[in-house]
Scaffold this active site. Structure first.
Site, PDB file in Angstrom:
ATOM      1  CE  LYS A  11     -14.296  -3.046   0.142  1.00 20.19           C
ATOM      2  NZ  LYS A  11     -13.331  -3.268   1.206  1.00 20.19           N
ATOM      3  CE  LYS A  14      -6.552  -6.681  -2.520  1.00 23.54           C
ATOM      4  NZ  LYS A  14      -6.897  -6.711  -1.124  1.00 23.54           N
ATOM      5  CE  LYS A  36      -4.672  -1.309   1.398  1.00 24.24           C
ATOM      6  NZ  LYS A  36      -5.466  -1.389   2.517  1.00 24.24           N
TER       7      LYS A  36
HETATM    8  P1  TYM Z   1     -11.286  -5.752   2.892  1.00 22.03           P
HETATM    9  O1  TYM Z   1     -12.283  -4.663   3.368  1.00 22.03           O
HETATM   10  O2  TYM Z   1     -10.118  -5.465   1.920  1.00 22.03           O
HETATM   11  O3  TYM Z   1     -12.090  -7.040   2.041  1.00 22.03           O
HETATM   12  C1  TYM Z   1     -12.865  -7.909   2.747  1.00 22.03           C
HETATM   13  C2  TYM Z   1     -12.868  -9.150   2.463  1.00 22.03           C
HETATM   14  O4  TYM Z   1     -12.757  -9.424   1.103  1.00 22.03           O
HETATM   15  C3  TYM Z   1     -11.537 -10.098   0.607  1.00 22.03           C
HETATM   16  N1  TYM Z   1     -11.205  -9.798  -0.627  1.00 22.03           N
HETATM   17  C4  TYM Z   1     -10.806 -10.815  -1.511  1.00 22.03           C
HETATM   18  N2  TYM Z   1     -10.815 -11.909  -1.420  1.00 22.03           N
HETATM   19  C5  TYM Z   1     -10.453 -12.521  -2.658  1.00 22.03           C
HETATM   20  N3  TYM Z   1     -10.016 -11.922  -3.818  1.00 22.03           N
HETATM   21  C6  TYM Z   1     -10.034 -10.416  -3.872  1.00 22.03           C
HETATM   22  N4  TYM Z   1      -9.635  -9.862  -4.987  1.00 22.03           N
HETATM   23  C7  TYM Z   1     -10.384  -9.899  -2.694  1.00 22.03           C
HETATM   24  N5  TYM Z   1     -10.516  -8.290  -2.112  1.00 22.03           N
HETATM   25  C8  TYM Z   1     -10.797  -8.590  -0.914  1.00 22.03           C
HETATM   26  C9  TYM Z   1     -10.616  -9.968   1.983  1.00 22.03           C
HETATM   27  O5  TYM Z   1      -9.574 -10.853   2.238  1.00 22.03           O
HETATM   28  C10 TYM Z   1     -11.441  -9.849   3.099  1.00 22.03           C
HETATM   29  O6  TYM Z   1     -11.696 -11.030   3.757  1.00 22.03           O
HETATM   30  N6  TYM Z   1      -8.316  -6.225   6.930  1.00 22.03           N
HETATM   31  C11 TYM Z   1      -9.587  -6.520   6.384  1.00 22.03           C
HETATM   32  C12 TYM Z   1     -10.678  -6.354   7.123  1.00 22.03           C
HETATM   33  C13 TYM Z   1     -10.830  -6.787   8.593  1.00 22.03           C
HETATM   34  C14 TYM Z   1     -11.037  -7.929   9.195  1.00 22.03           C
HETATM   35  C15 TYM Z   1     -10.817  -7.922  10.540  1.00 22.03           C
HETATM   36  C16 TYM Z   1     -11.051  -8.990   8.496  1.00 22.03           C
HETATM   37  C17 TYM Z   1     -10.411  -5.834   9.641  1.00 22.03           C
HETATM   38  N7  TYM Z   1     -10.622  -6.550  10.819  1.00 22.03           N
HETATM   39  C18 TYM Z   1     -11.006  -9.042  11.415  1.00 22.03           C
HETATM   40  C19 TYM Z   1     -11.315 -10.119   9.301  1.00 22.03           C
HETATM   41  C20 TYM Z   1     -11.303 -10.268  10.772  1.00 22.03           C
HETATM   42  C21 TYM Z   1      -9.869  -5.850   4.940  1.00 22.03           C
HETATM   43  O7  TYM Z   1      -9.148  -4.878   4.804  1.00 22.03           O
HETATM   44  O8  TYM Z   1     -10.693  -6.460   4.168  1.00 22.03           O
END
Ligand code: TYM
Length: 334
Positions: A199, A196, A113
């Site tokens: 968003k 990847k 990032k």
């Molecule tokens: P975030 O908001 O980026 O994404 C939410 C979930 O979607 C999955 N994901 C993907 N899976 C497959 N291919 C992709 N291209 C893709 N883009 C996103 C992410 O792996 C995620 O599961 N750090 C986390 C949010 C978080 C969290 C937590 C998750 C904060 N606290 C505690 C689990 C437990 C995040 O930024 O996800």
């Protein structure tokens, strides 16, 4: 009994990657009788990078609406937004004091990032994995459904939990396990199969948003990058063909087929047929979710109410856990 916790950031468009990588699995786990599920819209994580703050409230509501539309039932599961439950931040400070600087410096997502401008990144972005560990451990969650990109963060949460247990000679925190769907573990950008689907990608053409309409979904798939060879009949033929691999993976994930079955179906074909079938399938799966999000967003009072009730339930679970941590540390409570 498994205790499931997962989080999703309210940072704009929810993508097909979020849906196939994590949300779909959350819905599946919720529907298993032996699971106790907690799902969180992690709004405090969303401020680790600068954004239009005026948009955060609506994004939080829309992310909750997306989870409900995809099948999360707020009566069955706990659905809330992070900033309404102060236990996360309270625990994060304690866990931060147990986390080694070297552990944070190894986090790939932080390096990706910030690129070369590390000194200008917020300290919040660097500490982000500690808050994520606190999200999970505040509920003593045992299983965490996420996409493959979050695997390293869950491993860190395990290290932090272990560090707490070791320091205080206890087994207070279970070591949480990442639940990753192998078939759709990482959905890649439609413009570059090595990046990847995200968003935050500056190009909207790189992703399918859950709220995209039929024409937009069809256009994005039509324009998705390919190569000039026909599709292989065996998985080994996808090596070095990131775009072909990605489109087949998306097809397999959406149709609930194994990757091998999808490869067999299109072996020897050009991309045209795959793209056409993929378009129909994506519309069939995503469109009802997008329409339901629009319906729910026309009455945000309902969503606010769900998040408020969810926060009360989440607090009831996390408060005694964090209180016990505070007592163990020796924080005076009068
Ligand atoms: P975030 O908001 O980026 O994404 C939410 C979930 O979607 C999955 N994901 C993907 N899976 C497959 N291919 C992709 N291209 C893709 N883009 C996103 C992410 O792996 C995620 O599961 N750090 C986390 C949010 C978080 C969290 C937590 C998750 C904060 N606290 C505690 C689990 C437990 C995040 O930024 O996800």
């Amino acid at each position: 009994m498994k205790r499931i916790f997962s989080g999703i950031q309210p940072t704009g468009n929810i993508t097909l990657g979020n849906y196939l990588g994590a949300i779909q699995n959350c819905v599946k786990l919720q529907n298993e009788a032996s699971c106790d599920c907690i799902f969180c819209v992690v709004d405090q994580h969303a401020i680790t990078v600068r954004r239009n703050t005026g948009a955060l409230k609506r994004s939080t509501q829309e992310t909750a609406a997306c989870l409900i539309s995809a099948g999360i039932d707020p009566k069955n599961s706990i659905l809330f937004n992070q900033s309404q439950v102060e236990e996360h931040i309270k625990l994060a400070w304690v866990l931060g004091c147990l986390t080694r600087v070297g552990w944070l410096n190894r986090m790939i997502q932080f390096k990706d990032k910030v690129g070369k401008s590390k000194d200008n990144a917020s300290a919040g972005l660097w500490c982000y994995p500690i808050l994520m560990a606190a999200d999970i451990l505040a509920y003593k969650a045992t299983h965490v459904p996420v996409g493959d990109d979050q695997k390293q963060h869950i491993e860190l949460a395990r290290d932090i939990a272990h560090s707490y247990n070791f320091e205080f000679g206890t087994e207070f925190f279970p070591l949480p396990k990442a639940e990753i769907l192998s078939k759709s573990f990482r959905i890649m950008s439609l413009c570059d199969g090595r990046k990847k689907m995200s968003k935050s990608d500056s190009s909207d053409m790189s992703r399918i948003n859950i709220t995209d309409n039929v024409d937009t979904i069809a256009y994005k798939i039509k324009k998705a990058k390919t190569d000039s060879y026909s599709l292989p009949s065996e998985a080994s033929g996808l090596t070095g063909r990131a775009e072909a691999q990605n489109l087949i993976t998306i097809y397999a994930a959406l149709s609930n087929k194994s990757l091998d079955a999808a490869i067999l179906e299109y072996g020897g074909c050009g991309f045209g047929r795959l793209k056409q079938d993929l378009t129909e399938l994506a519309i069939e799966v995503i469109r009802p979710i997008g329409l339901e999000i629009s319906r729910l967003m026309s009455n945000t009072d309902y969503i606010d109410n769900v998040l408020e009730k969810g926060s009360v339930r989440a607090r009831a679970l996390s408060k005694p856990i964090v209180r016990e941590v505070y007592d163990t540390i020796g924080f005076l409570s009068t």
